[in-house]
Write an enzyme that holds these catalytic residues in place. Sequence first.
Site, PDB file in Angstrom:
ATOM      1  N   PHE A   1       0.154  -8.103 -16.879  1.00 35.21           N
ATOM      2  CA  PHE A   1       1.428  -8.808 -17.064  1.00 35.21           C
ATOM      3  C   PHE A   1       2.541  -7.891 -17.566  1.00 35.21           C
ATOM      4  O   PHE A   1       3.716  -8.191 -17.402  1.00 35.21           O
ATOM      5  CB  PHE A   1       1.246 -10.001 -18.028  1.00 35.21           C
ATOM      6  CG  PHE A   1       1.450  -9.664 -19.484  1.00 35.21           C
ATOM      7  CD1 PHE A   1       0.439  -9.113 -20.239  1.00 35.21           C
ATOM      8  CD2 PHE A   1       2.675  -9.908 -20.089  1.00 35.21           C
ATOM      9  CE1 PHE A   1       0.635  -8.807 -21.581  1.00 35.21           C
ATOM     10  CE2 PHE A   1       2.885  -9.605 -21.427  1.00 35.21           C
ATOM     11  CZ  PHE A   1       1.857  -9.046 -22.177  1.00 35.21           C
ATOM     12  N   LYS A   2       2.172  -6.763 -18.155  1.00 35.86           N
ATOM     13  CA  LYS A   2       3.192  -5.873 -18.715  1.00 35.86           C
ATOM     14  C   LYS A   2       4.157  -5.357 -17.648  1.00 35.86           C
ATOM     15  O   LYS A   2       5.292  -5.011 -17.953  1.00 35.86           O
ATOM     16  CB  LYS A   2       2.533  -4.722 -19.466  1.00 35.86           C
ATOM     17  CG  LYS A   2       1.819  -5.208 -20.729  1.00 35.86           C
ATOM     18  CD  LYS A   2       1.300  -4.068 -21.585  1.00 35.86           C
ATOM     19  CE  LYS A   2       0.757  -4.593 -22.906  1.00 35.86           C
ATOM     20  NZ  LYS A   2      -0.524  -5.337 -22.735  1.00 35.86           N
ATOM     21  N   ASP A   3       3.704  -5.341 -16.380  1.00 31.31           N
ATOM     22  CA  ASP A   3       4.588  -4.907 -15.296  1.00 31.31           C
ATOM     23  C   ASP A   3       5.855  -5.762 -15.194  1.00 31.31           C
ATOM     24  O   ASP A   3       6.913  -5.257 -14.837  1.00 31.31           O
ATOM     25  CB  ASP A   3       3.867  -5.001 -13.942  1.00 31.31           C
ATOM     26  CG  ASP A   3       2.819  -3.908 -13.754  1.00 31.31           C
ATOM     27  OD1 ASP A   3       2.985  -2.801 -14.299  1.00 31.31           O
ATOM     28  OD2 ASP A   3       1.832  -4.170 -13.036  1.00 31.31           O
TER      29      ASP A   3
END
Length: 475
Positions: free
Chosen positions: A115-117
């Site tokens: 999810f950090k993308d």
Amino acid sequence: MNYISTRGNTAPMPFSDVLLMGLAPDGGLMLPEDYPQIDRATLDAWRHLSYPELAFAIMRLFATDIPEADLQDIINRTYTSEVFGSDDIVPVRSIKDYKQGLYVLELSNGPTLAFKDVAMQFLGNAFEYVLKAKNERLTIIGATSGDTGSAAEYALRGKDNIEVFMMSPHGKMSEFQRAQMYSLTDANIHNIAIQGMFDDCQDIVKALQEDVDFKTKYSLGTVNSINWGRILAQIVYYFKAYFAVSNSNDDMVSFCVPSGNFGNICAGHIAREMGLPIDRLIVATNENDVLNDFFNGGKYSPRSAQDTYVTSSPSMDISKASNFERFIYLLLEKDSARVGDLFTGVKSGQGFDLSDVAELVSNRYGFAAGKSTHANRLATIKAVYEATGDLIDPHTADGIKVASELQRDDEVIICCETALPAKFSDTIIEAVGNVTLPRPKHTEGLEDLPQKVTVLANDAELVADEIRKVVEPKE
Ligand SMILES: *Cc1c(COP(=O)(O)O)cnc(C)c1O
């Protein structure tokens, strides 16, 4: 809109200055003076926007010093189906065959499968834009055991005026994670494998940051989870997911978020403060359960690094939650002095007890929490697989375990999918036996690509030399 520090001793500043910052100069975290309030008519108007349109509608309220056409352009270049696999960017799927009322918010279809993308891809483009406007450059240094480093590298690769030096523990990452980072050939990405542990990598970053002379001369910066730009970009998908599962803006929806540094769920908390009809915000932790303890009774007891467990949901293995201060600031009615006292204590290993306001935490702010262990994680991966045919990653499994346990009658809960199972194949196979893990097309054959990495002894001075070789010092 101006930004201030939770500690109250930093002069207010605009978004473009906050964007490039880590900690505030007074040691606090930066946040907006007030969160904008979204009325019902605006929510109705936002309901059918595309992801980039919605991102623009929200971010323009916070990034008021960036010309709107430029902000729109940054967003349009970031949130594309080429980068995130579909026009929805963050699709939502039902897992009602596992449990009625549960949904999965797919946040992990970006380049590094976590999810950090979603936030980091925005940050890369926003950094490049702001640096150009200010005629500055930045040397990003970081330490990673996997997820953060790769997300940062894929966001910053090939960007003008940015060099990235990423330390990882030599031989300690999975083959997939190594391949993901070390196969990047962009000239501005410098992978450094340190002969030591993750903590040694972190100590090197700290040592370089604390050398004020070196830091200034080489324009050092970081992209860790306290960065305000990351929080801002994450607010958008809470709105998007709410619209996806609700029939109208009269409905209430809850979220369950696998949490470590409290970055992801902090964005959900802000969305709720802005007026998004969120019922509960459920914090899911692994065996490192400091947040679970706080949200069930009000006592916060950060761990030391030695007391932090190494678990099979490793991206949640934290000793203290670095974004937590943003919520406590609001909870304590913006009493900066008290926030400063509490978190100065945390820095030296002390906890704090806010059980007198525990009622507020759940009733006024909607928080709840639960915990998941290795055995729970395996059982949930298996049960979801058997019921739905979907494989989920270990972090997402922690979220689904806690959501199932806490779900009330008729409560709709959206569980954040924080990584894809392909990243954590050992645990998946332990849970369900030998399966072929689905891999997005762009990662096929990744392990066969040539790799570029410099192996160094555990010594900050050697890393400083690598930086000196590449970056022109400022006069
Ligand atoms: C970073 C990460 C988390 C924790 O998110 P926070 O914002 O630190 O709470 C959870 N799962 C995965 C897979 C991650 O990479």
